[in-house]
Motif scaffolding. Structure first.
Motif, mmCIF file in Angstrom:
data_model
loop_
_atom_site.group_PDB
_atom_site.id
_atom_site.type_symbol
_atom_site.label_atom_id
_atom_site.label_comp_id
_atom_site.label_asym_id
_atom_site.label_seq_id
_atom_site.Cartn_x
_atom_site.Cartn_y
_atom_site.Cartn_z
ATOM 1 N N THR A 1 0.956 -1.286 -0.154
ATOM 2 C CA THR A 1 -0.028 0.124 -0.005
ATOM 3 C C THR A 1 0.866 1.199 0.121
ATOM 4 O O THR A 1 2.164 1.049 0.177
ATOM 5 N N TYR A 2 0.197 2.370 -0.096
ATOM 6 C CA TYR A 2 1.177 3.635 -0.212
ATOM 7 C C TYR A 2 0.218 4.770 0.279
ATOM 8 O O TYR A 2 -1.157 4.628 0.023
ATOM 9 N N GLU A 3 0.532 5.758 0.809
ATOM 10 C CA GLU A 3 -0.085 7.052 0.679
ATOM 11 C C GLU A 3 0.767 8.306 0.307
ATOM 12 O O GLU A 3 2.159 8.424 0.381
ATOM 13 N N TYR A 4 0.125 9.336 -0.250
ATOM 14 C CA TYR A 4 0.978 10.474 -0.639
ATOM 15 C C TYR A 4 -0.182 11.618 -0.323
ATOM 16 O O TYR A 4 -1.203 11.885 -0.228
ATOM 17 N N LYS A 5 0.824 12.826 0.050
ATOM 18 C CA LYS A 5 0.121 14.207 0.537
ATOM 19 C C LYS A 5 0.874 15.257 -0.284
ATOM 20 O O LYS A 5 1.982 15.058 -0.346
#
Length: 286
Positions: free
Chosen positions: A280-284
């Motif tokens: 999984t990943y997250e970006y902001k």
């Protein structure tokens, strides 16, 4: 170590307490977010620690029947408890028990496996016929978690060492016949060396699309993208026929935090803090 595998008086009350403690601990490891994606969480996912528990029960039983029944009861108590304790914390609620079907099938096999496994205590050469399939099963976990280790190191090092340790420990402790012990140890080392080499030569890659073309994130073949540190993998803009639009594709090779930069045709740069995990990943936007 010999006392652990054969020198304990495993009464029924002790077995039930053991099953309850194992279920509670496993549920806790599944619930606590901080241990997800670590060695501690693997007990809620795969077999290797439960194999260890099963062998412990078999070697401390008094007969084939006693072994089969204790293995069956241990898993009949511990596995439903794992799911029951997770219900209040899961968005699936009682629907979580849908995943128990898989473990229930294995629970049904526990009696025959425990019954047959007791023959390990007979100290005969054919004990290796029982033990080698167990070691092969643990080797599957070793291969999987070694791949996770390469992607997320130093995470998963404990479960990797546990798998290697038990694959070597079982023949040494459980088999008395020298030829059977030597053959089974050879199988263990061969599996360890072979799977280590194959996994090292084929490092894990997490491939995914992380951004689509829209007003907030405009993308086409005139834009360019990059990661601040190439050790985390590669990113590129591709045209996907299935959606008939441009997407930002990533091939991640390591877990961690980095910066994703999207550069427009005019040279304007937009940066995103990117957190990568194994699946999984997250970006902001910065």
């Amino acid at each position: 170590m010999k006392k652990l595998f054969g020198g304990i008086n495993l009464t029924w009350p002790k077995l039930i307490i053991f099953a309850i403690l194992a279920g509670v601990y496993t549920a806790a490891m599944a619930i606590i977010p901080q241990v997800h994606y670590t060695s501690l969480n693997t007990i809620a996912v795969s077999f290797e620690v439960w194999v260890f528990f099963g062998i412990f029960i078999i070697m401390n039983s008094k007969s084939n029947k006693d072994s089969g029944l204790k293995c069956f009861v241990f898993f009949l108590i511990s596995q439903p408890l794992v799911y029951l304790l997770q219900v209040p914390f899961s968005r699936l609620g009682w629907g979580l028990f849908g995943y128990y079907k898989y473990w229930f099938l294995w629970t049904l096999f526990c009696f025959p496996m425990g019954y047959i496994g007791y023959y390990l205590k007979k100290n005969k050469w054919w004990g290796m016929v029982i033990l080698i399939p167990i070691i092969v099963l643990v080797s599957f976990s070793y291969t999987m978690y070694l791949s996770y280790f390469f992607f997320s190191w130093p995470k998963y090092i404990l479960i990797v060492l546990f798998c290697v340790g038990t694959m070597i420990l079982y023949p040494i402790v459980l088999l008395e016949d020298k030829i059977a012990k030597a053959i089974t140890l050879s199988v263990s080392f061969l599996l360890i060396l072979m799977t280590t080499y194959i996994t090292y030569m084929n490092p894990p890659v997490y491939s995914t699309e992380i951004m689509s073309n829209n007003e907030e994130h405009p993308l086409d073949d005139t834009y360019s993208v990059s990661l601040a540190d190439s050790k985390y993998g590669e990113v590129k803009i591709i045209y996907m026929e299935s959606v008939e639009d441009y997407m930002l594709h990533a091939d991640f090779r390591h877990e961690g935090d980095t910066v994703l930069t999207v550069t427009s045709p005019s040279g304007e740069k937009t940066e995103y803090d990117l957190m990568i995990k194994r699946d999984t990943y997250e970006y902001k936007k910065r």
